[in-house]
Design a protein around this motif. Sequence first.
Motif, mmCIF file in Angstrom:
data_model
loop_
_atom_site.group_PDB
_atom_site.id
_atom_site.type_symbol
_atom_site.label_atom_id
_atom_site.label_comp_id
_atom_site.label_asym_id
_atom_site.label_seq_id
_atom_site.Cartn_x
_atom_site.Cartn_y
_atom_site.Cartn_z
ATOM 1 N N GLU A 157 -34.731 42.242 -13.278
ATOM 2 C CA GLU A 157 -33.979 41.861 -12.083
ATOM 3 C C GLU A 157 -34.916 41.559 -10.923
ATOM 4 O OE1 GLU A 157 -30.318 43.585 -9.273
ATOM 5 O OE2 GLU A 157 -31.005 44.702 -11.032
ATOM 6 N N ASP A 158 -36.016 42.318 -10.848
ATOM 7 C CA ASP A 158 -37.048 42.035 -9.861
ATOM 8 C C ASP A 158 -38.229 41.371 -10.562
ATOM 9 O OD1 ASP A 158 -35.688 42.983 -7.685
ATOM 10 O OD2 ASP A 158 -36.653 44.949 -7.675
ATOM 11 N N TYR A 159 -38.661 40.246 -10.014
ATOM 12 C CA TYR A 159 -39.793 39.497 -10.550
ATOM 13 C C TYR A 159 -40.865 39.500 -9.453
ATOM 14 C CZ TYR A 159 -42.162 35.898 -13.340
ATOM 15 O OH TYR A 159 -43.054 35.204 -14.114
ATOM 16 N N TRP A 160 -42.027 40.072 -9.745
ATOM 17 C CA TRP A 160 -43.027 40.382 -8.719
ATOM 18 C C TRP A 160 -44.180 39.381 -8.694
ATOM 19 C CZ3 TRP A 160 -42.864 44.711 -5.411
ATOM 20 C CH2 TRP A 160 -41.802 45.603 -5.647
ATOM 21 N N TRP A 203 -41.531 31.839 -7.884
ATOM 22 C CA TRP A 203 -40.436 32.393 -8.677
ATOM 23 C C TRP A 203 -40.099 33.837 -8.300
ATOM 24 C CZ3 TRP A 203 -43.275 30.220 -13.496
ATOM 25 C CH2 TRP A 203 -42.881 28.892 -13.715
ATOM 26 N N ASN A 225 -39.110 37.316 -6.471
ATOM 27 C CA ASN A 225 -38.245 37.773 -5.387
ATOM 28 C C ASN A 225 -38.846 38.967 -4.653
ATOM 29 O OD1 ASN A 225 -37.699 39.429 -7.734
ATOM 30 N ND2 ASN A 225 -35.943 40.274 -6.629
ATOM 31 N N ARG A 226 -39.975 39.494 -5.195
ATOM 32 C CA ARG A 226 -40.657 40.595 -4.516
ATOM 33 C C ARG A 226 -42.175 40.429 -4.638
ATOM 34 N NH1 ARG A 226 -37.083 44.407 -2.826
ATOM 35 N NH2 ARG A 226 -35.073 44.423 -3.933
ATOM 36 N N GLU A 241 -39.751 41.872 0.220
ATOM 37 C CA GLU A 241 -38.864 40.873 -0.372
ATOM 38 C C GLU A 241 -39.330 39.476 0.025
ATOM 39 O OE1 GLU A 241 -34.630 41.579 -0.118
ATOM 40 O OE2 GLU A 241 -34.987 43.653 0.485
ATOM 41 N N MET A 242 -39.355 38.566 -0.942
ATOM 42 C CA MET A 242 -39.889 37.229 -0.697
ATOM 43 C C MET A 242 -38.952 36.350 0.115
ATOM 44 S SD MET A 242 -42.956 36.942 -1.805
ATOM 45 C CE MET A 242 -43.230 35.177 -1.997
ATOM 46 N N ASP A 243 -37.681 36.734 0.261
ATOM 47 C CA ASP A 243 -36.775 35.925 1.078
ATOM 48 C C ASP A 243 -36.713 36.419 2.524
ATOM 49 O OD1 ASP A 243 -35.380 38.272 0.758
ATOM 50 O OD2 ASP A 243 -33.556 37.355 -0.058
#
Length: 399
Positions: A123-126, A167, A169-170, A193-195
């Motif tokens: 769910e989290d892609y680092w 790609w 999100n973290r 968080e990347m957003d």
Amino acid sequence: MNLELSAPDLAFRDEVRAFLSEHLPPELSAAGRRMTSVFVDKKYSLPWQKILHAKGWVAPSWPVEYGGCGWTEMQRYIFAAECARAGAPGLSPMGLRMVGPCIQRYGTPEQKAFFLPRILSGEDYWCQGYSEPGSGSDLASLQMRAVRDGDHYVLNGSKIWTTHAHWANRMFCLVRTNFEGKPQKGITFLLLEMDTPGIEVKPIITLAGEHEVNQVFFTDVRVPVSGRLGEENDGWTVAKYLLEFERGGGSAPGLKVSLDRLRAMAREERGDGVALLDDPAFRGRLAAAEIAVEAIEVTEHRVMTALSAGKNPGPASSMLKTQGTEAMQRIDELAIETAGYYAGVDQIEAREPGSNETPVGPEHSLVAMPRYLNNRAASIYGGSNEIQRDIMARLVLGL
């Protein structure tokens, strides 16, 4: 050292082979065999991660209480070897192999409860925010500023060579929170968080024509203090712990698969009707590469013995990182020689699994050049091999 598998290990190997035969989709296996980097595209790695997660096999090296498999060191090694042999796409190491163990070691109970399940499930892609323009191998010189403002840090600066930031999100990130004294003492480790507003990701296209790395810009980015891993100004300690896992062993299974693929390429006849494998000079270079890989495998077994006794990889991880990346580059050079002039044909579309583009030349020549170009960076990222040799000189030789 006895490298023969015991009866229980042989039974485990057969279990892994049966699982891979039944559950590894052909399209993912094709992607794994055509990968040109240690970092596989998310569209191939994440589906495979979900399959392994459903089986409970996604994090072999994690403790059982955090979702690990409870395997022995030898079982983990067998699993890696069988996945490489079957062409399974590699999983992104950023979460499972790098920040995950750090959260287990330095995270608060709340951080562990939130992040670890999301890492396992994908769910989290680092991505990793370490290197900066001017701060690569000398990571302690990083300058990206983080100023405390109440319950947040305000970040300004940039990170570079950030793999898969487009790609992710973290990000786990090193920032400077103190500019006085020894550089290592003023670094803090953050999870963000990347957003978050103020973050901009710009692509860097590699020599192989691929979008794998990026530069990431931070302008007044607010990160909650609750995202800090470890204490303020003590991020260097966390980072060093992470690098032991980034530089760790486990490369021999993949290198042996690469050697098998290279040997098969060299058996094919060339235009003069003679196979390259029949050339004595080429056979000598191939044998030298095989000897190097065998030495790496023995060293990795020594490390497995140490890990079984509860020890960290320590400076041995620097030795394996150096030898593993240089052996990989040696194999890549031999693959270029084997592919000949076909290696110089740029065939990005034909390299895509399932593509209907007809390759120019033998299919094995498709990835020879992009692998060679991408893997030139392997002796630089994670700490250059020159830095690794300095670590070995100090910690092993006492120089």
